[in-house]
Design a protein around this motif. Structure first.
Motif, mmCIF file in Angstrom:
data_model
loop_
_atom_site.group_PDB
_atom_site.id
_atom_site.type_symbol
_atom_site.label_atom_id
_atom_site.label_comp_id
_atom_site.label_asym_id
_atom_site.label_seq_id
_atom_site.Cartn_x
_atom_site.Cartn_y
_atom_site.Cartn_z
ATOM 1 N N UNK A 185 39.109 34.612 59.598
ATOM 2 C CA UNK A 185 38.411 34.463 58.314
ATOM 3 C C UNK A 185 38.820 33.174 57.610
ATOM 4 N N UNK A 186 40.099 32.811 57.732
ATOM 5 C CA UNK A 186 40.571 31.583 57.110
ATOM 6 C C UNK A 186 39.865 30.368 57.692
ATOM 7 N N UNK A 187 39.731 30.342 59.025
ATOM 8 C CA UNK A 187 39.045 29.208 59.651
ATOM 9 C C UNK A 187 37.589 29.143 59.215
ATOM 10 N N UNK A 188 36.922 30.293 59.148
ATOM 11 C CA UNK A 188 35.521 30.309 58.719
ATOM 12 C C UNK A 188 35.383 29.863 57.270
ATOM 13 N N UNK A 189 36.262 30.378 56.397
ATOM 14 C CA UNK A 189 36.187 30.033 54.977
ATOM 15 C C UNK A 189 36.447 28.550 54.755
ATOM 16 N N UNK A 190 37.498 28.022 55.366
ATOM 17 C CA UNK A 190 37.796 26.603 55.175
ATOM 18 C C UNK A 190 36.770 25.714 55.862
ATOM 19 N N UNK A 191 36.186 26.185 56.959
ATOM 20 C CA UNK A 191 35.097 25.426 57.572
ATOM 21 C C UNK A 191 33.895 25.335 56.658
ATOM 22 N N UNK A 192 33.534 26.467 56.022
ATOM 23 C CA UNK A 192 32.448 26.439 55.045
ATOM 24 C C UNK A 192 32.774 25.555 53.855
ATOM 25 N N UNK A 193 34.022 25.609 53.410
ATOM 26 C CA UNK A 193 34.469 24.753 52.308
ATOM 27 C C UNK A 193 34.294 23.281 52.659
#
Length: 704
Positions: A185-193
């Motif tokens: 989830x962290x990778x997805x969230x920071x990727x979206x960011x």
């Protein structure tokens, strides 16, 4: 000893994850979407004329990709939004639909719907299920958000992007603080960011300060809990580095974007005073853009909020004062639990908004860049401000041990301002429609059924619904005016001369200079659209019109001999090569100032090896000294001509030996720069200029 990411913080029962069933708040958000989207599309149709900023967006979106990129090099913003709008309009046309006012503004409505969904998901995650619907209403129905959504400008997309980036960052911070962090989830969230942040940086100059503030927030969160060895820090670092790499190709042009803000005259701008800094939070944010800042008598008041104080300003002030008073009461008399999660969301949301607004105000205040306009520019931070405000009220209500419904009462002034803002904006924007479009001046408008030539031609689909009683045609057809016509009508739908194509610029300059007819009458639109003009041409000049109708018009307007093997005309040069805006000359030709110490002059045809004579015709501006050094050299060639050039017009004839084939040749022309404002009293032009180019060409040396 547990590492920071392994520490578990108890979660307040009221903030437990939402149940999986469909509840009343889900229904409320669904109603917001089902009612809001048609409402916004209707709002998009209310104003059947574009205002000047929208005109610029549409003009650039109708240029070629390369031309749009060139023009935005010296615009206030990078080209991202114009490229997106161009792709959107091309997609609509592929469906066989000619985009009108609604479809042109529709990307903002799509962004608004995504903002509703993102706010709903983010608010429930940050604040808990009790106040998700309240956050959606407070943010997505805010007068400023709705107003910006219904414009063909970057703000329609930037406000949602900023809100989502902030929620992604803070959501990851809270997950780490509560021991619920997931690497995936962290990778997805920071990727979206990173993706949304980079897209925003490519669309809006003000996203730079906003992403800088979010970077400071990320560093502060890491330092506060010593998260330097956690995935929160590592993934956040990669996200910020990715944003920097994605915007890197535009950094060289960023100085031109900033310089454009200084160049642009803005008598409408709210001055960067301490009072106007405060009014952003208790006046402009809750009430919106157009409500009470316009119109104002000249000169513009130094403190417009006090000058135009009115009854709706009281609930606007209450939107900040009521949460403040409830918070003070909670601090002094509160006996309920102190919710650290709500306190963090409130501090980060309000702090982000205050930090951003203060930063752009400080830039403007100290002359770094003109980035503060209290009615619009600070609204980039609306998302963090509204969510932080809801969290602030929720923390105070919980601290006082009141029922959760009291948060709605605390936010009531803000919601009232949102409703009032919708009504007032409707009363204002519903008027500039067909009635306004027909009040074109003191003389009579064109008779019903008259042929009206429209410029720029790409605005024709937008003008036709406004003037259904006229036979509207593109401006190019004016050059083929029937011989028996003694009167012609022209409608200029765009005042943005620098963004016009060469032929439109020539038409407008000749019209405005009364050089296309024996007599030219011009009538501007009334207040609100004074930049639009209707021209009435009596006894049009057939010779001039025939010249404009020439097939190779751009080449014909320059004195280039037939024996030239390659030519370089101003309209073919690029701002990326150091040139400034195209201008229309007195000799019915386009010319262009150089805008850098060394410019690249590109020719239009390949040249074989041999001996040539270079001709350059132009004007050297008032450099401080009587003569200034000039240096000319072709790329990949050794011949260099360096000499002292006096002020005034010139026609250079310089021999060059080409040892290589050039496809086509590029001339490097160096000359010191000067500023018009340093030499002309009252000039506001801050550009750096070199020489004025009329035309250049290469011809074979007759003695070879």
């Amino acid at each position: 000893m547990l590492r920071p990411e392994e520490r578990v913080v108890p979660v307040t029962p009221r903030l437990d994850p939402r149940p999986s069933r469909f509840d009343r708040q889900d229904l409320g958000v669904l109603v917001v979407l089902l009612v809001g989207v048609p409402y916004l599309l209707w709002r998009c149709s209310l104003v059947s004329l574009f205002w000047i900023d929208e005109m610029y967006s549409i003009t650039l979106a109708n240029h070629t990709w390369s031309k749009a990129l060139e023009l935005t090099t010296f615009d206030a913003h990078p080209p991202g939004y114009y490229f997106l709008l161009k792709a959107w309009l091309n997609g609509v046309r592929l469906l066989g639909i000619e985009p009108g006012f609604v479809l042109t503004r529709a990307p903002g409505v799509v962004a608004w719907a995504l903002l509703v969904a993102a706010t709903w998901c983010g608010a429930r995650r940050l604040l808990g299920p009790a106040w998700g619907l309240l956050t959606v209403l407070a943010l997505c129905l805010c007068g400023n958000v709705v107003h910006m959504t219904t414009e063909a400008r970057q703000y329609a997309l930037i406000v949602p992007m900023t809100a989502v980036c902030w929620m992604l960052l803070l959501g990851q911070a809270l997950d780490h603080a509560e021991g619920r962090a997931s690497a995936k989830c962290s990778r997805l969230a920071w990727g979206g960011f990173a993706l949304l942040g980079a897209m925003g940086l490519w669309m809006q100059l003000l996203m730079g300060p906003m992403m800088a503030v979010l970077a400071v927030l990320w560093v502060w969160l890491c330092a506060r809990r010593a998260w330097w060895r956690t995935t929160f820090f590592r993934h956040g670092l990669w996200a910020h580095l990715a944003m920097g790499l994605l915007i890197l190709p535009w950094l060289d042009s960023l100085r031109h974007n900033i310089g454009h803000l200084d160049f642009m005259p803005r008598p409408w701008q709210t001055p960067a005073t301490p009072l106007n800094l405060l009014t952003v939070f208790f006046y402009w944010m809750p009430l919106g853009h157009f409500q009470f800042g316009f119109p104002a008598p000249q000169p513009w008041p130094r403190h417009p909020v006090w000058y135009e104080w009115n009854v709706l300003a009281y609930p606007a002030a209450a939107s900040l004062l009521v949460p403040l008073l409830v918070w003070l009461r909670a601090i002094r008399r509160g006996r309920g639990p102190s919710d650290a999660r709500l306190a963090t969301v409130a501090a980060c949301g309000l702090g982000t908004a205050i930090g951003f607004v203060f930063l752009i105000w400080w830039f403007d205040r100290w002359g770094i860049a003109r980035t503060f306009h209290g009615t619009r520019y600070p609204m980039v931070a609306l998302g963090p401000w509204v969510i932080g405000l809801v969290a602030w009220c929720a923390w105070s209500v919980r601290r006082l041990d009141w029922q959760p419904a009291r948060v709605w009462w605390t936010m009531a002034p803000w919601l009232a301002c949102a409703v009032a803002g919708q009504l007032v904006v409707y009363l204002i924007v519903q008027q500039p429609n067909h009635a306004l479009a027909r009040r074109v001046g003191v003389w009579r408008p064109p008779p019903v059924g008259a042929t009206v030539y429209t410029m720029p031609a790409e605005f024709l689909p937008y003008v036709q619904p406004v003037f259904p009683e006229y036979d509207l045609r593109p401006i190019d057809d004016l050059a083929r005016l029937p011989a028996d016509e003694r009167t012609a009508w022209v409608f200029n739908a765009s005042p943005l001369l620098p963004s016009m194509a060469g032929r439109d610029l020539a038409f407008y300059s000749l019209l405005d200079g009364h050089r296309l007819a024996a007599r030219t009458l011009a009538a501007g639109y009334p207040a609100g659209y004074p930049v639009l003009t209707v021209f009435r041409l009596e006894q049009p000049d057939r010779t001039m019109l025939a010249r404009l109708a020439a097939e190779d018009w751009s080449r014909m307007t320059h004195d280039i001999p037939a024996e030239a093997v390659a030519a370089a005309v101003p309209e073919q040069q690029l701002m990326l090569d150091g040139w400034s805006m195209i201008e229309f000359g007195a000799r019915m030709s386009l010319h262009r100032w150089g805008g850098a110490r060394e410019v690249r002059l590109r020719f239009d045809a390949p040249v074989e090896p041999g001996r040539y004579i270079l001709h350059v015709r132009g004007y050297r501006g008032p450099y401080p000294t009587d003569v200034a050094p000039m240096r000319l050299q072709f790329q990949r060639e050794g011949t260099v001509h360096a000499f002292e050039q006096p002020e005034g017009g010139f026609h250079l004839r310089l021999p060059f030996d080409f040892a290589h084939r050039h496809d086509p040749p590029v001339l490097l022309l160096a000359h010191p720069t000067w500023k018009p404002r340093d030499h002309v009293a009252g000039a506001l032009d801050p550009r750096d200029l070199t020489i004025l180019l009329n035309e250049a060409w290469l011809e074979k040396d007759a003695e070879e």
